[in-house]
Write a protein that holds these residues in place. Structure first.
Motif, PDB file in Angstrom:
ATOM      1  N   LEU A  87      68.990  26.794  -3.024  1.00  0.00           N
ATOM      2  CA  LEU A  87      67.563  26.976  -2.786  1.00  0.00           C
ATOM      3  C   LEU A  87      66.687  26.185  -3.748  1.00  0.00           C
ATOM      4  O   LEU A  87      65.499  26.000  -3.491  1.00  0.00           O
ATOM      5  N   TYR A  88      67.235  25.704  -4.847  1.00  0.00           N
ATOM      6  CA  TYR A  88      66.440  25.052  -5.881  1.00  0.00           C
ATOM      7  C   TYR A  88      65.616  23.879  -5.353  1.00  0.00           C
ATOM      8  O   TYR A  88      64.418  23.810  -5.632  1.00  0.00           O
ATOM      9  N   PRO A  89      66.197  22.925  -4.620  1.00  0.00           N
ATOM     10  CA  PRO A  89      65.376  21.812  -4.142  1.00  0.00           C
ATOM     11  C   PRO A  89      64.203  22.274  -3.271  1.00  0.00           C
ATOM     12  O   PRO A  89      63.089  21.772  -3.402  1.00  0.00           O
ATOM     13  N   ALA A  90      64.446  23.242  -2.396  1.00  0.00           N
ATOM     14  CA  ALA A  90      63.379  23.732  -1.515  1.00  0.00           C
ATOM     15  C   ALA A  90      62.282  24.415  -2.324  1.00  0.00           C
ATOM     16  O   ALA A  90      61.092  24.190  -2.079  1.00  0.00           O
ATOM     17  N   VAL A  91      62.663  25.238  -3.293  1.00  0.00           N
ATOM     18  CA  VAL A  91      61.672  25.926  -4.126  1.00  0.00           C
ATOM     19  C   VAL A  91      60.861  24.899  -4.917  1.00  0.00           C
ATOM     20  O   VAL A  91      59.634  25.001  -4.999  1.00  0.00           O
ATOM     21  N   LEU A  92      61.521  23.891  -5.452  1.00  0.00           N
ATOM     22  CA  LEU A  92      60.811  22.850  -6.200  1.00  0.00           C
ATOM     23  C   LEU A  92      59.856  22.077  -5.304  1.00  0.00           C
ATOM     24  O   LEU A  92      58.755  21.727  -5.722  1.00  0.00           O
ATOM     25  N   ALA A 105      56.532  26.605 -16.238  1.00  0.00           N
ATOM     26  CA  ALA A 105      57.170  25.376 -16.733  1.00  0.00           C
ATOM     27  C   ALA A 105      58.644  25.575 -17.066  1.00  0.00           C
ATOM     28  O   ALA A 105      59.482  24.730 -16.728  1.00  0.00           O
ATOM     29  N   ALA A 106      58.986  26.685 -17.698  1.00  0.00           N
ATOM     30  CA  ALA A 106      60.384  26.925 -18.083  1.00  0.00           C
ATOM     31  C   ALA A 106      61.274  27.094 -16.851  1.00  0.00           C
ATOM     32  O   ALA A 106      62.399  26.588 -16.812  1.00  0.00           O
ATOM     33  N   GLU A 107      60.757  27.789 -15.844  1.00  0.00           N
ATOM     34  CA  GLU A 107      61.538  27.995 -14.624  1.00  0.00           C
ATOM     35  C   GLU A 107      61.711  26.667 -13.878  1.00  0.00           C
ATOM     36  O   GLU A 107      62.795  26.347 -13.398  1.00  0.00           O
ATOM     37  N   LYS A 108      60.647  25.883 -13.809  1.00  0.00           N
ATOM     38  CA  LYS A 108      60.730  24.577 -13.147  1.00  0.00           C
ATOM     39  C   LYS A 108      61.734  23.678 -13.868  1.00  0.00           C
ATOM     40  O   LYS A 108      62.546  23.004 -13.234  1.00  0.00           O
ATOM     41  N   ALA A 109      61.716  23.696 -15.185  1.00  0.00           N
ATOM     42  CA  ALA A 109      62.658  22.886 -15.967  1.00  0.00           C
ATOM     43  C   ALA A 109      64.097  23.330 -15.698  1.00  0.00           C
ATOM     44  O   ALA A 109      64.990  22.490 -15.568  1.00  0.00           O
ATOM     45  N   ALA A 113      66.805  20.880 -13.941  1.00  0.00           N
ATOM     46  CA  ALA A 113      68.027  20.498 -14.654  1.00  0.00           C
ATOM     47  C   ALA A 113      69.248  20.562 -13.745  1.00  0.00           C
ATOM     48  O   ALA A 113      70.179  19.785 -13.887  1.00  0.00           O
ATOM     49  N   VAL A 114      69.214  21.474 -12.792  1.00  0.00           N
ATOM     50  CA  VAL A 114      70.343  21.628 -11.866  1.00  0.00           C
ATOM     51  C   VAL A 114      70.143  20.798 -10.613  1.00  0.00           C
ATOM     52  O   VAL A 114      71.050  20.088 -10.175  1.00  0.00           O
ATOM     53  N   ALA A 115      68.957  20.865 -10.029  1.00  0.00           N
ATOM     54  CA  ALA A 115      68.719  20.246  -8.739  1.00  0.00           C
ATOM     55  C   ALA A 115      68.510  18.739  -8.809  1.00  0.00           C
ATOM     56  O   ALA A 115      68.826  18.021  -7.866  1.00  0.00           O
ATOM     57  N   LYS A 116      67.928  18.260  -9.890  1.00  0.00           N
ATOM     58  CA  LYS A 116      67.642  16.824 -10.041  1.00  0.00           C
ATOM     59  C   LYS A 116      66.923  16.269  -8.812  1.00  0.00           C
ATOM     60  O   LYS A 116      67.287  15.240  -8.262  1.00  0.00           O
ATOM     61  N   THR A 117      65.932  17.003  -8.357  1.00  0.00           N
ATOM     62  CA  THR A 117      65.123  16.612  -7.207  1.00  0.00           C
ATOM     63  C   THR A 117      64.069  15.639  -7.713  1.00  0.00           C
ATOM     64  O   THR A 117      63.043  16.043  -8.245  1.00  0.00           O
ATOM     65  N   GLU A 118      64.328  14.354  -7.562  1.00  0.00           N
ATOM     66  CA  GLU A 118      63.548  13.304  -8.193  1.00  0.00           C
ATOM     67  C   GLU A 118      62.040  13.396  -7.984  1.00  0.00           C
ATOM     68  O   GLU A 118      61.271  13.300  -8.911  1.00  0.00           O
ATOM     69  N   LEU A 119      61.598  13.569  -6.768  1.00  0.00           N
ATOM     70  CA  LEU A 119      60.171  13.546  -6.499  1.00  0.00           C
ATOM     71  C   LEU A 119      59.466  14.810  -6.960  1.00  0.00           C
ATOM     72  O   LEU A 119      58.257  14.797  -7.180  1.00  0.00           O
ATOM     73  N   ALA A 120      60.190  15.909  -7.088  1.00  0.00           N
ATOM     74  CA  ALA A 120      59.572  17.167  -7.491  1.00  0.00           C
ATOM     75  C   ALA A 120      59.755  17.458  -8.973  1.00  0.00           C
ATOM     76  O   ALA A 120      59.141  18.364  -9.495  1.00  0.00           O
ATOM     77  N   CYS A 121      60.593  16.688  -9.634  1.00  0.00           N
ATOM     78  CA  CYS A 121      60.866  16.911 -11.046  1.00  0.00           C
ATOM     79  C   CYS A 121      60.438  15.709 -11.876  1.00  0.00           C
ATOM     80  O   CYS A 121      60.604  14.569 -11.445  1.00  0.00           O
ATOM     81  N   PRO A 122      59.889  15.992 -13.059  1.00  0.00           N
ATOM     82  CA  PRO A 122      59.449  14.884 -13.925  1.00  0.00           C
ATOM     83  C   PRO A 122      60.619  14.076 -14.452  1.00  0.00           C
ATOM     84  O   PRO A 122      61.712  14.455 -14.500  1.00  0.00           O
TER      85      PRO A 122
END
Length: 122
Positions: A87-92, A105-109, A113-122
Motif C-alpha cells: 500500500l505504500y506507493p498508493a498512500v504516498l 514527515a516521519a511517516e512519509k520518510a 525508504a521502503v517504497a522508493k516511489t520516485e515522483l512522490a518521494c524527495p
C-alpha cells in the motif's frame, strides 16, 4: 571493455524494476484502488488548465481514477495494517492529492525508504 560494461548494465537492469504488488482473489477491489491511486497521481501531473482537448481527456481520466471511495479504501487498508508495504506507493501518491491527507514527515520518510516511489518521494 565496453562489452563488459554493457553486460554489467544488462545484468543489473532487471533488478531495478520492482514486481507489481500481489493481491489475493479476495483483495481485487483493493488492488484496483491501488492501481487507481497510481493513475490519479499520473493524471494530476498531466492537467494544463488550458481547456484543450487534452485537458478534457485528462479530466475524464481523473473522474475515472480519482474516486473518493477508492481512495478511502486504500487509506482504510493502510490504517488497518500500516506495515502492508503493498500500500505504500498508493498512500504516498495520494498524499496531498486527497483532501485531508497530508502524511507527517516521519511517516512519509518511513514509507519512502521502503517504497522508493520516485515522483512522490524527495
Amino acid at each position: 571493455m565496453a562489452a563488459g560494461a554493457a553486460l554489467l548494465a544488462l545484468s543489473i537492469a532487471p533488478l531495478s524494476f520492482a514486481a507489481p504488488p500481489t493481491f489475493s482473489k479476495e483483495e481485487q477491489r483493493l488492488r484496483k484502488a491501488v492501481d487507481d491511486a497510481e493513475m490519479c497521481f499520473h493524471f494530476a501531473g498531466e492537467f494544463n488548465g488550458d481547456g484543450s482537448a487534452r485537458d478534457k481527456e485528462v479530466a475524464r481520466q481523473q473522474r475515472k481514477h480519482c474516486g473518493k471511495e477508492s481512495q478511502q479504501l486504500v487509506l482504510q487498508a493502510y490504517r488497518k495494517n500500516p506495515q502492508d508495504v503493498r500500500l505504500y506507493p498508493a498512500v504516498l501518491r495520494l498524499d496531498g492529492l486527497m483532501p485531508g491527507l497530508t502524511l507527517p514527515a516521519a511517516e512519509k520518510a518511513r514509507l519512502c525508504a521502503v517504497a522508493k516511489t520516485e515522483l512522490a518521494c524527495p
